[in-house]
Write an enzyme that holds these catalytic residues in place. Sequence first.
Site, PDB file in Angstrom:
ATOM      1  N   ARG A  77       3.614 -13.495  -0.929  1.00  0.00           N
ATOM      2  CA  ARG A  77       3.075 -12.573  -0.145  1.00  0.00           C
ATOM      3  C   ARG A  77       1.631 -13.040   0.301  1.00  0.00           C
ATOM      4  O   ARG A  77       0.698 -12.915  -0.953  1.00  0.00           O
ATOM      5  CB  ARG A  77       3.334 -11.102  -0.516  1.00  0.00           C
ATOM      6  CG  ARG A  77       2.744 -10.222   0.298  1.00  0.00           C
ATOM      7  CD  ARG A  77       3.157  -8.746  -0.113  1.00  0.00           C
ATOM      8  NE  ARG A  77       2.235  -7.764   1.109  1.00  0.00           N
ATOM      9  CZ  ARG A  77       1.677  -6.840   0.755  1.00  0.00           C
ATOM     10  NH1 ARG A  77       1.573  -6.403  -0.789  1.00  0.00           N
ATOM     11  NH2 ARG A  77       0.906  -6.109   1.494  1.00  0.00           N
ATOM     12  N   HIS A 121      -4.424  -6.151   5.739  1.00  0.00           N
ATOM     13  CA  HIS A 121      -4.589  -5.828   4.361  1.00  0.00           C
ATOM     14  C   HIS A 121      -6.054  -5.673   4.352  1.00  0.00           C
ATOM     15  O   HIS A 121      -7.040  -6.379   3.245  1.00  0.00           O
ATOM     16  CB  HIS A 121      -4.049  -7.134   3.350  1.00  0.00           C
ATOM     17  CG  HIS A 121      -4.052  -6.507   1.921  1.00  0.00           C
ATOM     18  ND1 HIS A 121      -2.580  -6.789   1.277  1.00  0.00           N
ATOM     19  CD2 HIS A 121      -4.655  -5.985   1.114  1.00  0.00           C
ATOM     20  CE1 HIS A 121      -2.853  -6.247   0.055  1.00  0.00           C
ATOM     21  NE2 HIS A 121      -3.975  -5.709  -0.071  1.00  0.00           N
ATOM     22  N   GLU A 166      -0.703  -0.480   2.212  1.00  0.00           N
ATOM     23  CA  GLU A 166      -1.036   0.730   1.667  1.00  0.00           C
ATOM     24  C   GLU A 166      -1.883   1.638   2.666  1.00  0.00           C
ATOM     25  O   GLU A 166      -3.053   1.891   2.731  1.00  0.00           O
ATOM     26  CB  GLU A 166      -1.905   0.322   0.571  1.00  0.00           C
ATOM     27  CG  GLU A 166      -0.899  -0.508  -0.508  1.00  0.00           C
ATOM     28  CD  GLU A 166      -1.731  -0.594  -1.810  1.00  0.00           C
ATOM     29  OE1 GLU A 166      -2.926  -0.338  -2.127  1.00  0.00           O
ATOM     30  OE2 GLU A 166      -1.058  -1.068  -2.885  1.00  0.00           O
ATOM     31  N   ASN A 294       4.742  -0.433  -2.813  1.00  0.00           N
ATOM     32  CA  ASN A 294       3.735  -0.869  -3.801  1.00  0.00           C
ATOM     33  C   ASN A 294       3.634  -0.018  -4.830  1.00  0.00           C
ATOM     34  O   ASN A 294       3.600   1.103  -4.416  1.00  0.00           O
ATOM     35  CB  ASN A 294       2.428  -1.168  -3.294  1.00  0.00           C
ATOM     36  CG  ASN A 294       2.341  -2.501  -2.286  1.00  0.00           C
ATOM     37  OD1 ASN A 294       3.241  -2.994  -1.859  1.00  0.00           O
ATOM     38  ND2 ASN A 294       1.241  -2.363  -1.703  1.00  0.00           N
ATOM     39  N   TYR A 296       2.337   1.276  -9.029  1.00  0.00           N
ATOM     40  CA  TYR A 296       1.790   0.853 -10.165  1.00  0.00           C
ATOM     41  C   TYR A 296       1.547   1.740 -11.053  1.00  0.00           C
ATOM     42  O   TYR A 296       1.861   1.488 -12.298  1.00  0.00           O
ATOM     43  CB  TYR A 296       0.215   0.679  -9.878  1.00  0.00           C
ATOM     44  CG  TYR A 296      -0.206  -0.561  -8.879  1.00  0.00           C
ATOM     45  CD1 TYR A 296      -0.426  -1.747  -9.461  1.00  0.00           C
ATOM     46  CD2 TYR A 296       0.018  -0.685  -7.648  1.00  0.00           C
ATOM     47  CE1 TYR A 296      -0.681  -3.044  -8.888  1.00  0.00           C
ATOM     48  CE2 TYR A 296      -0.466  -1.662  -6.661  1.00  0.00           C
ATOM     49  CZ  TYR A 296      -0.407  -3.062  -7.429  1.00  0.00           C
ATOM     50  OH  TYR A 296      -0.875  -4.144  -6.827  1.00  0.00           O
ATOM     51  N   GLU A 353       4.315  -5.066  -4.275  1.00  0.00           N
ATOM     52  CA  GLU A 353       3.161  -5.064  -5.133  1.00  0.00           C
ATOM     53  C   GLU A 353       3.983  -4.460  -6.515  1.00  0.00           C
ATOM     54  O   GLU A 353       4.272  -3.197  -6.010  1.00  0.00           O
ATOM     55  CB  GLU A 353       1.912  -4.676  -4.740  1.00  0.00           C
ATOM     56  CG  GLU A 353       1.379  -5.319  -3.779  1.00  0.00           C
ATOM     57  CD  GLU A 353      -0.304  -4.716  -3.392  1.00  0.00           C
ATOM     58  OE1 GLU A 353      -0.781  -3.897  -4.260  1.00  0.00           O
ATOM     59  OE2 GLU A 353      -0.665  -4.862  -2.351  1.00  0.00           O
TER      60      GLU A 353
HETATM   61  C1  JJW Z   1      -6.388   4.678  -5.868  1.00  0.00           C
HETATM   62  C2  JJW Z   1      -9.654   5.656  -7.232  1.00  0.00           C
HETATM   63  C3  JJW Z   1     -11.277   8.849  -7.235  1.00  0.00           C
HETATM   64  C4  JJW Z   1      -4.453  -2.938  -4.751  1.00  0.00           C
HETATM   65  C5  JJW Z   1      -7.681   4.676  -6.152  1.00  0.00           C
HETATM   66  C6  JJW Z   1      -8.383   3.393  -6.336  1.00  0.00           C
HETATM   67  C7  JJW Z   1     -10.736   6.619  -6.725  1.00  0.00           C
HETATM   68  C8  JJW Z   1     -10.836  10.136  -7.256  1.00  0.00           C
HETATM   69  C9  JJW Z   1      -4.258  -2.255  -5.949  1.00  0.00           C
HETATM   70  N1  JJW Z   1      -3.150  -2.529  -3.943  1.00  0.00           N
HETATM   71  O1  JJW Z   1      -5.403  -5.008  -5.129  1.00  0.00           O
HETATM   72  C10 JJW Z   1      -5.749   3.639  -5.727  1.00  0.00           C
HETATM   73  N2  JJW Z   1      -4.649  -0.804  -5.860  1.00  0.00           N
HETATM   74  O2  JJW Z   1      -4.822  -5.525  -2.758  1.00  0.00           O
HETATM   75  C11 JJW Z   1      -3.401  -3.449  -2.892  1.00  0.00           C
HETATM   76  N3  JJW Z   1      -3.742   0.183  -5.412  1.00  0.00           N
HETATM   77  O3  JJW Z   1      -8.363   5.736  -6.356  1.00  0.00           O
HETATM   78  C12 JJW Z   1      -3.941  -4.753  -3.525  1.00  0.00           C
HETATM   79  N4  JJW Z   1      -4.224   1.122  -5.143  1.00  0.00           N
HETATM   80  O4  JJW Z   1     -10.021   7.898  -7.039  1.00  0.00           O
HETATM   81  C13 JJW Z   1      -4.396  -4.370  -4.905  1.00  0.00           C
HETATM   82  C14 JJW Z   1      -7.581   2.249  -6.220  1.00  0.00           C
HETATM   83  C15 JJW Z   1      -6.126   2.248  -5.756  1.00  0.00           C
HETATM   84  C16 JJW Z   1      -5.422   1.074  -5.608  1.00  0.00           C
HETATM   85  C17 JJW Z   1      -5.543  -0.192  -5.992  1.00  0.00           C
END
Ligand code: JJW
Length: 447
Positions: A77, A121, A166, A294, A296, A353
């Site tokens: 991907r 993306h 996302e 996706n 996590y 993901e």
């Molecule tokens: C939430 C943080 C403050 C990526 C988040 C920060 C701030 C209150 C990984 N997914 O690198 C979610 N990723 O490019 C796509 N997924 O809040 C791909 N979700 O909060 C990866 C980061 C993420 C987040 C990061």
Amino acid sequence: MAIIQFPRDMKWGTATASYQIEGAYKEGGRGASIWDTFSKTPGKVVNGDNGDVACDSYHRYKEDIQIMKDLGISMYRFSIAWPRIFPNGTGEVNQEGLDFYHRFVDELLANGIEPLCTLYHWDLPQALQDQGGWNERATIDAFEVYAKTMFNEFKGKIKHWITFNEPWCVSFLSNYIGAHAPGNQDLQLAVNVAHHLHVAHGVAVKCFRTLGIEGQIGYAPNVEWNEPFSQRQADIEACTRANAWFIEWFFDPVFKGSYPEFMLSWFEKKGISIPIEEGDLETIHQPIDFLGINYYTGSVSRYKENEGLFDHERVDQGYQKTDIGWNVYPEGFYKVLTYITENYGQIPIYITENGSCYNDEPVNGRVSDHGRLEYLKQHLVALNRSMENGVNIKGYLTWSLLDNFEWAEGYSMRFGIVHVNYRTLERTKKDSFYWYKQTIENNWFEV
Ligand code: JJW
């Protein structure tokens, strides 16, 4: 010892995204994206990091594909950088950009790896942001032209397409929380963006069908799982809202042609409205061929008056955490997949993901990333459990092939199964790489 076995036709792969790995930010006629602007704005990204060089995969893609081949994956991907194709977002197509992705996709195919391509993306051309970005419907029109151009250009080569990665991050994280580009903090704006992304998704799917492109198209929302702290009504409702922010808000329009009522009334109380125009919901409600998921992290959480958007708080029960501070919560992976299947049917799902941040460095040429290996194993057990429940999993793509530019965290947070030395750009396969390689080869593992 128990054996965790996967079906014979299971696709195994890895995932990356253009801005996070390519570098070569000024080459091949590439225009600027909102991430160039954001990362060069002081205070937005840890250590002031940016994607100018990243993993230099723009130049090193052949080496990266040899790593994939050694890993034994059947699917990869990646995403296309819109500003390499339309440097100004609209107008003249940039042939050099198309040429780069042709070279890249041809190299994948020559090595027996199927491309799964994400159109969006997160690297929106800055020229479109200057005119309001996803707050404006003109951006939907620009996306349609870009999508159509890519479908026509890569038909017959790319058989799996994802419109948006996302959308929760693109809308709420980037325009309400403000942690990602373009960094706004405005709830109404975020809701407008989410709606316009939905419409743009539907428009692209319609275009794909109209053109009669061979292959499959879907989108890749990110989900979390919040398990109620207790069976008190208030806790259940708070968790329902917290989950719906990721799930129902982004799934119902696509699968049911409507927004969830309980969320609409919650937003209405906050003075928020949805900029729905005539025909939008029909446009959004197009059948898709597969769903990308996706996942996590998750948590147990409960009601708390006036906490956040949804009167909801997480309760830390001493979970193990990855190095980015996210709970290791494989139970949520099992539950959310089962929940999605119960609510939206047995649509084919690719895990587009799933992965973890551990910042282990090479020691004498070896990277002992035990935490990532365990995370991977636990999430594959959860995935296998969900499949026993009838979740229609077609493939699993771990995030990520390489350590890369982790958005607001810059290079400080490593998600790769291959280590990247950002000074020399040398790649080193981690222990998790070798475990995953063995699992792919066997199609089973032992726990
Ligand atoms: C939430 C943080 C403050 C990526 C988040 C920060 C701030 C209150 C990984 N997914 O690198 C979610 N990723 O490019 C796509 N997924 O809040 C791909 N979700 O909060 C990866 C980061 C993420 C987040 C990061």
